[in-house]
Write an enzyme that holds these catalytic residues in place. Structure first.
Site, PDB file in Angstrom:
ATOM      1  N   HIS A   1      49.364  41.537  44.338  1.00 34.73           N
ATOM      2  CA  HIS A   1      48.394  41.563  43.241  1.00 34.73           C
ATOM      3  C   HIS A   1      47.365  42.622  43.624  1.00 34.73           C
ATOM      4  CE1 HIS A   1      45.831  39.721  40.057  1.00 34.73           C
ATOM      5  NE2 HIS A   1      44.857  40.189  40.826  1.00 34.73           N
TER       6      HIS A   1
ATOM      7  N   CYS B   1      35.849  45.554  36.028  1.00 35.17           N
ATOM      8  CA  CYS B   1      35.387  45.205  37.348  1.00 35.17           C
ATOM      9  C   CYS B   1      33.873  45.117  37.254  1.00 35.17           C
ATOM     10  CB  CYS B   1      35.829  46.324  38.280  1.00 35.17           C
ATOM     11  SG  CYS B   1      35.525  45.962  39.988  1.00 35.17           S
TER      12      CYS B   1
ATOM     13  N   ASN C   1      42.260  45.103  37.507  1.00 36.49           N
ATOM     14  CA  ASN C   1      43.695  45.043  37.736  1.00 36.49           C
ATOM     15  C   ASN C   1      44.349  46.380  37.473  1.00 36.49           C
ATOM     16  OD1 ASN C   1      44.325  42.113  38.204  1.00 36.49           O
ATOM     17  ND2 ASN C   1      43.139  41.968  36.313  1.00 36.49           N
TER      18      ASN C   1
END
Lengths: 308, 308
Positions: free
Chosen positions: A208, A241, A250
């Protein structure tokens, strides 16, 4: 070579923005991504609605996702209670976060490592109680695995140790999460290699990654080189963010799919169709910034021949 | 391991925007980047001022750059006439573009491959006429090496063939340029390997990559894996990409330096100082978008220890 893209936008993206996307829009998003060929979607999180009202409809989304053939419905669960709700709703994959930085763990989950490991063991027992063919896949997401915004350096020995403890506690698999955007390709290679060596190749297949400092896809490449086969990503890099305006959190699903297919990997995804899904998200969340380079630039003339 | 960053913003960035940056601002930019540790800067292009008025002061910039100790002053030259001017001005490195897509070459330079190769031979002869210790470094930039927005696929055999012909014509080195943002990491690895095998490791040490589809740094990683040691980049990704609003053209120097140093490569650059140079550019070109993730996100807490 097949790579599985795990779309986390409906969970990781939507939980990090204040507005609540209506249930029908979430369903349309999930359905459209699945129709574009995405085979795994994290549809939400079983946290109390008082904490994250954006995720209050997760049970409905699990039920909806399960009506789509070929789609694995994943959810995040913070604890045993969440896991109970997830299994009751019919989720096929459960992820529980275990923050390698104990400071972050105490601050974020209000639990020590020992407490989280105990919870993992209880969840594993509950998951294992289902008949073999119906058992959900239970994963532990090792967050802050590449560094922590509070502690700074996170020792690699600590990551390896917690990966071993998570597997010993009954998790099927761990995932390394670059929660803070601290990863770099050298570190990804080193850490994936070390964790695989400790717990086995089939216990670490996914990453991730974030794109906080623009290294997301370079880190993906490093992971691929080490045999990673599942990658989390968020459509349009949704969520952003909080401490870096203009920077995406992401990695962007569209750019990831472009890179993989240009390189000759199979993802099963129709990239043109995937890029059209952005309209569903931006219609439901007007003004919310979506990221990604490929949607702006379009596909190269020779894309079809390279992806084939 | 040392990596050379070749800053191309004052040439590639400034030639692609309409406004003309004042000479004094260009000098301040060049001086500040050199002070931050950048050891090679492409300061301009010796094209006729009627074609690119933004580059009219290139000779002054070469003279200025040569007063900075430790800085290699590079320029782009389109032809023999440009090379003459470059040598007269005192440039230490000359690059001439040779577009692997002949359609692009005819459209952009109005020359066939044979004509450009002949010009390369003439430039090489002129460069070689200087005494050995004073000779400029002469490089051929193989543009559209990874694909062309007119022709689509550019055959790899063609890239190898033109690399061989450029070296045979007297170039010291070739550089592979992803003019169109078509490169992907698999292609970078394959093509670098093939070209090196054909002309020798020391004849291909540099890549000029774009970030059109977000793959710039992943492509850098692929190049590093194949032994590339020089990377072109542009401060703030300046210049953008005319057909892709919001997408940056050149890879962003700041993010590149972050990745390399986080991985443990030495660039000799003080990243905090480099990021401050952005203010010079944005003050001189108000409203011009600057790209880059690291400047927004800031450096990780553990950066110093990783870069050491």
């Amino acid at each position: 070579m097949n790579i599985l893209i795990s779309e986390v936008g409906p969970r990781d993206g939507l939980q990090s923005i204040e507005r609540i996307m209506p249930l029908e829009a979430k369903k349309a998003w999930i359905a459209a991504e699945a129709a574009a060929g995405v085979r795994e979607i994290e549809v939400g999180s079983f946290v109390p609605a008082s904490v994250l009202p954006q995720m209050a409809d997760t049970a409905e989304l699990v039920a909806f996702g399960n009506t789509i053939a070929g789609l694995t419905v994943a959810v995040l669960v913070p604890n045993l209670k969440g896991a109970e709700r997830a299994l009751a709703a019919g989720a096929r994959k459960l992820s529980i976060p275990l923050s390698v930085s104990e400071t972050h763990s105490l601050k974020n989950l209000r639990r020590s490592h020992d407490q989280v490991i105990d919870e993992i063991a209880r969840v594993a027992t509950m998951v294992a109680a289902a008949p073999a063919g119906e058992r959900a896949h239970f994963e532990v997401g090792l967050s802050t695995a590449f560094g922590c915004t509070i502690e700074g350096t996170v020792p690699e020995d600590k990551v390896v140790d917690l990966a071993e403890r998570a597997i010993a506690a009954g998790a099927a698999e761990v995932c390394l999460s670059d929660t803070t955007g601290y990863a770099d390709p050298a570190k990804v290679r080193r850490l994936v290699r070390r964790v695989k060596a400790a717990i086995g190749d089939d216990r670490l297949t996914s990453l991730h990654l974030h794109n906080t400092r623009g290294l997301g896809l370079a880190n993906v490449l490093a992971g691929l080189d080490e045999g990673i086969t599942t990658l989390d990503a968020s459509l349009g890099g949704l969520g952003g963010c909080p401490w870096a305006p203009g920077a995406s959190g992401n990695i962007v699903t569209e750019d990831l799919v472009f890179m993989l297919q240009a390189m000759g990997y199979q993802t099963g995804i129709d990239l043109e169709a995937l890029m059209k899904v952005r309209a569903i998200v931006s219609d439901a969340l007007p003004g919310e910034p979506l990221y990604g380079f490929t949607p702006d630039a379009g596909l190269p003339l020779d894309f079809e021949s390279r992806a084939a």
